[in-house]
Each structure stands twice: as C-alpha cells, then as structure tokens.
Design a protein around this motif. Sequence first.
Motif, mmCIF file in Angstrom:
data_model
loop_
_atom_site.group_PDB
_atom_site.id
_atom_site.type_symbol
_atom_site.label_atom_id
_atom_site.label_comp_id
_atom_site.label_asym_id
_atom_site.label_seq_id
_atom_site.Cartn_x
_atom_site.Cartn_y
_atom_site.Cartn_z
ATOM 1 N N PRO A 41 59.743 160.837 -21.054
ATOM 2 C CA PRO A 41 59.691 159.505 -20.430
ATOM 3 C C PRO A 41 59.974 158.405 -21.446
ATOM 4 N N GLY A 42 60.705 157.410 -20.991
ATOM 5 C CA GLY A 42 60.946 156.228 -21.804
ATOM 6 C C GLY A 42 60.003 155.114 -21.389
ATOM 7 N N LYS A 43 60.533 153.909 -21.331
ATOM 8 C CA LYS A 43 59.701 152.753 -21.007
ATOM 9 C C LYS A 43 60.033 152.218 -19.619
ATOM 10 N N PRO A 44 59.040 151.638 -18.929
ATOM 11 C CA PRO A 44 59.267 151.147 -17.572
ATOM 12 C C PRO A 44 60.355 150.071 -17.479
ATOM 13 N N LYS A 45 60.480 149.278 -18.522
ATOM 14 C CA LYS A 45 61.413 148.148 -18.455
ATOM 15 C C LYS A 45 62.700 148.379 -19.240
ATOM 16 N N GLN A 46 62.978 149.641 -19.596
ATOM 17 C CA GLN A 46 64.237 149.871 -20.311
ATOM 18 C C GLN A 46 65.408 149.566 -19.376
ATOM 19 N N ALA A 47 66.474 149.030 -19.953
ATOM 20 C CA ALA A 47 67.572 148.514 -19.144
ATOM 21 C C ALA A 47 68.298 149.610 -18.374
ATOM 22 N N GLU A 48 68.469 150.782 -18.987
ATOM 23 C CA GLU A 48 69.232 151.861 -18.356
ATOM 24 C C GLU A 48 68.302 152.978 -17.908
ATOM 25 N N ARG A 49 68.784 153.733 -16.927
ATOM 26 C CA ARG A 49 67.982 154.853 -16.422
ATOM 27 C C ARG A 49 67.758 155.909 -17.496
ATOM 28 N N LEU A 50 68.737 156.055 -18.422
ATOM 29 C CA LEU A 50 68.625 157.023 -19.510
ATOM 30 C C LEU A 50 69.058 156.390 -20.813
ATOM 31 N N ASN A 51 68.166 156.413 -21.795
ATOM 32 C CA ASN A 51 68.483 155.950 -23.144
ATOM 33 C C ASN A 51 68.604 157.141 -24.068
ATOM 34 N N LYS A 52 69.654 157.152 -24.912
ATOM 35 C CA LYS A 52 69.839 158.222 -25.876
ATOM 36 C C LYS A 52 69.583 157.664 -27.276
ATOM 37 N N SER A 53 68.867 158.435 -28.080
ATOM 38 C CA SER A 53 68.587 158.012 -29.450
ATOM 39 C C SER A 53 68.508 159.239 -30.337
ATOM 40 N N PHE A 54 68.415 158.998 -31.653
ATOM 41 C CA PHE A 54 68.368 160.095 -32.623
ATOM 42 C C PHE A 54 67.223 159.850 -33.610
ATOM 43 N N ILE A 55 66.420 160.869 -33.819
ATOM 44 C CA ILE A 55 65.351 160.824 -34.809
ATOM 45 C C ILE A 55 65.439 162.109 -35.623
ATOM 46 N N ASP A 56 65.641 161.986 -36.936
ATOM 47 C CA ASP A 56 65.763 163.157 -37.819
ATOM 48 C C ASP A 56 66.824 164.129 -37.311
ATOM 49 N N ASN A 57 67.949 163.598 -36.855
ATOM 50 C CA ASN A 57 69.074 164.398 -36.354
ATOM 51 C C ASN A 57 68.766 165.128 -35.045
ATOM 52 N N ILE A 58 67.676 164.757 -34.393
ATOM 53 C CA ILE A 58 67.344 165.327 -33.089
ATOM 54 C C ILE A 58 67.695 164.306 -32.012
ATOM 55 N N THR A 59 68.400 164.769 -30.980
ATOM 56 C CA THR A 59 68.787 163.892 -29.880
ATOM 57 C C THR A 59 67.640 163.763 -28.884
ATOM 58 N N TYR A 60 67.324 162.541 -28.515
ATOM 59 C CA TYR A 60 66.318 162.267 -27.497
ATOM 60 C C TYR A 60 66.989 161.645 -26.270
ATOM 61 N N TRP A 61 66.676 162.182 -25.104
ATOM 62 C CA TRP A 61 67.038 161.557 -23.836
ATOM 63 C C TRP A 61 65.748 161.012 -23.231
ATOM 64 N N LYS A 62 65.627 159.686 -23.160
ATOM 65 C CA LYS A 62 64.415 159.081 -22.613
ATOM 66 C C LYS A 62 64.741 158.405 -21.284
ATOM 67 N N PHE A 63 64.117 158.931 -20.224
ATOM 68 C CA PHE A 63 64.395 158.417 -18.885
ATOM 69 C C PHE A 63 63.386 157.341 -18.504
ATOM 70 N N LYS A 64 63.824 156.415 -17.676
ATOM 71 C CA LYS A 64 62.976 155.313 -17.249
ATOM 72 C C LYS A 64 61.793 155.843 -16.457
ATOM 73 N N SER A 65 60.587 155.429 -16.842
ATOM 74 C CA SER A 65 59.381 155.970 -16.220
ATOM 75 C C SER A 65 58.244 154.973 -16.322
ATOM 76 N N GLY A 66 57.342 155.043 -15.354
ATOM 77 C CA GLY A 66 56.118 154.262 -15.446
ATOM 78 C C GLY A 66 55.220 154.802 -16.540
ATOM 79 N N LYS A 67 54.288 153.982 -17.003
ATOM 80 C CA LYS A 67 53.390 154.409 -18.074
ATOM 81 C C LYS A 67 52.415 155.465 -17.573
ATOM 82 N N LEU A 68 52.088 156.412 -18.465
ATOM 83 C CA LEU A 68 51.260 157.547 -18.077
ATOM 84 C C LEU A 68 49.838 157.458 -18.596
ATOM 85 N N ARG A 69 49.574 156.622 -19.561
ATOM 86 C CA ARG A 69 48.246 156.591 -20.182
ATOM 87 C C ARG A 69 47.755 155.163 -20.339
#
Length: 400
Positions: A41-69
């Motif tokens: 899950p990404g952030k509720p207010k992210q602009a796109e339905r899916l954000n792609k990013s890289f951390i330590d050469n690992i690809t992350y797909w973060k989808f738009k989602s409501g907060k869980l905690r």
Amino acid sequence: MHLAIIGDDSLPDSTLVHAKMLHELASEFIKQGHTVIIIAPGKPKQAERLNKSFIDNITYWKFKSGKLRGHGKIKRAINETLLSFNAWLAVRREIEKEPFDGVIYYSPSTFFGLLVKKIKAKNSCKSYLILRDMFPQWAIDEGLIRKGSLIEKYFRYFESVNYSASDYIGLMSPKNLTLFTDKYQDKFKTHVLYNWADINASFPRSGNADLRETYGLQGKVIFFYGGNIGHAQDMGNLLRLAHSMKEVTNAHFLFLGQGDEVTLVKETIESQNLTNTTLLPSVSQAKYKEILSQVDIGLFSLAASHKTHNFPGKLLGYMVESLPILGSINEGNDLSGVITDVNAGYILVNGQDAEFCNAAKALAADKNLRKQIGDNANRLLASQFSVESAAKIILNNLNS
C-alpha cells in the motif's frame, strides 16, 4: 525467477519489523540472481493509482490505499478489506508486461488472498504464504471479537480465501505448525519457516552517546521494547515490570512504537509516576537501528491469553545487535526453548511477575552476563534465523 513479494507496509517509511524482513528477503533473492518487485500500500493522497520507486536496487510498486494503522478499528477493517481490490486495479496491466514466476505474500494482512488468486490466474504461477498472524483467532482469544458473531464470520471468510490462495504455507514455529495442521488436517501444504534477518546488518557503533545524552540516561542500563504497542503484546505486563524495578536506580525502560495501547502506556507512566520509563513515537528504520545499537537489553511480551505460538520479529533485531533477550510469553509457547536452550535470554510465562523482575535485576546488575547472553543470541540468529535460510526454503517450494 521474477518474483512478487506482497506486504501491507513497506520501507522507507514503515517502522514495522516485517517491512524490513521483506526488504531483506528481496535483497537476498536479488543476490541470488532473481528479480523482485515488492507490492505494498502507498498513501491515500498519492497522485497516481500506482507509484514505482527504488530502494537499494529493489523495485517497489505502491498502490493507492487508505491508511491501515492508527485510525480506528472500523476504518482499518474497511481499508484492509479493500487492499486486494485497490492493488489489482493498480497492477493488473503491469503484470501483463512483467508476468511473475512466483508470488510471496505475508500475513498480516489477511486480505491479500483475492489479489494473489488473480495474479496466479493471470501468470500461471505458484504462491507462498508467510503466515505470521492467525487472525481472527488471536482477537477472539483476547475478547476483541465475539466467537460466533457476524464479525467473526466476516473475517473468517477472508482468512479462508487467504489460505486457499496459497500453494505452500510457512508457519513461524513447530507448535504453530501443529496447531494449524490439527485444525486443517492435510488441506494445505505446510512447514516451518522461522522469521529471519540479515545477520550482517548490525548498525556501526560510533561510540557516541546520542540516545543517553538526549534523554538523560547516562549510566543507565536500558531495557528496550520496539514495535507494535497493542493488545496482543499486553503492554501492561511490561509496565508492571517497570513498576517493580523503580528502586533499581541504574535501570531504565524505553518503549518505542505505535498501536492500540499507546494511550494505556502514557497514562500508566503518568499515574504511577514511572520516572524509569520513557515512551517514544515510531521512528524510521535507520533511526531504529541506531537506537538498537545503543541499548542494553531487548524486551518483548505476549498476552497470556494467546493460543498460538508467536515469534515476534523484533527479536531478530535484538539478536543482530547481540542484545540479551528478556521476554514474557503465553503458556506452552515453544519460543521459550528456542531462546533458553542456548542461553540467549530469560523467558518467563506472562503472570510470573516476581521471576520476570528477578531476571531483569540480574541483567541490570551484571555487564558480563549481558555480554555473554547477547553473544549467544547473535550466534542463535546465525544458526537458525538467517535470511539465506528463509530464501532457500521459499525458493525450493516455489520450484517444486
């Protein structure tokens, strides 16, 4: 192999141990020549339905989602129910371009089963469930959900979907495996998969005293609890320990995290004037590692009413830093033997308050004892809880 790892939280913002565990697992797969995408899950207010990013050469797909905690149980239940729906809307076109050879998913959350089924159907691949939370059973045991209620039936439905989406299930201990197989017989392919950590991930000790200087803890032996502060942990148990240690002038308790019992901890510290106890909010993983490198003893607690045999992921971080472990468990939990058989810590049954306090006093009084037990904990990590071992078990099953 091209692998998907699915979890309900992720780096760099998460303070949860399993977010770090999944990142380390992905790193190990990459070392072995595989490609990995972590879906979370990404952030509720992210602009796109899916954000792609890289951390330590690992690809992350973060989808738009409501907060869980941290936003109430009802809102969390709604947002978790929507996890598979929101994730599928975000990734369905991507997996046509990048089909997966295997799906690895982590529970909690219990709500990714529908997503996993859709990915498997689209990519004709196998799946592996890392089962760490037998929800809703623990919530029923704690009295948070009434047995036989509509709410239980609701959660049981998603639990069954979660299990049926798996080709293989890894449980965290032998007794958890026995509980699961006794309930479901031979319906699922199961085995033990211990929690894991990168055994080479110790934070460099710089020799400074930032933590002690910041909070006035010079000369103190710091008992540290980091992670979820909730009902399943029974924080009242650790607060009773802190209260019983008020006269041990060189001992200080440091609690760090978020969860349903943060208010309880705050109010108890104030009402009982626990000047030997400090509560800190969640921090980044980098800051968490830095704090771990400066404390003396790793604490954990499990509610006495638990029927399952939890192995808290926070213990692995303690082991990485060679901290002696001091914990309180539900009766019969096989974690006790794992730790005490190699003298890696003191484990008491929740409710044995006098014995718990005596063990804490022994650790506070003897620096050499702390070092000896801490070194044993680090050796235990290397022998049974390495990320290399976990990756091997998972891949062997996906390739079978």
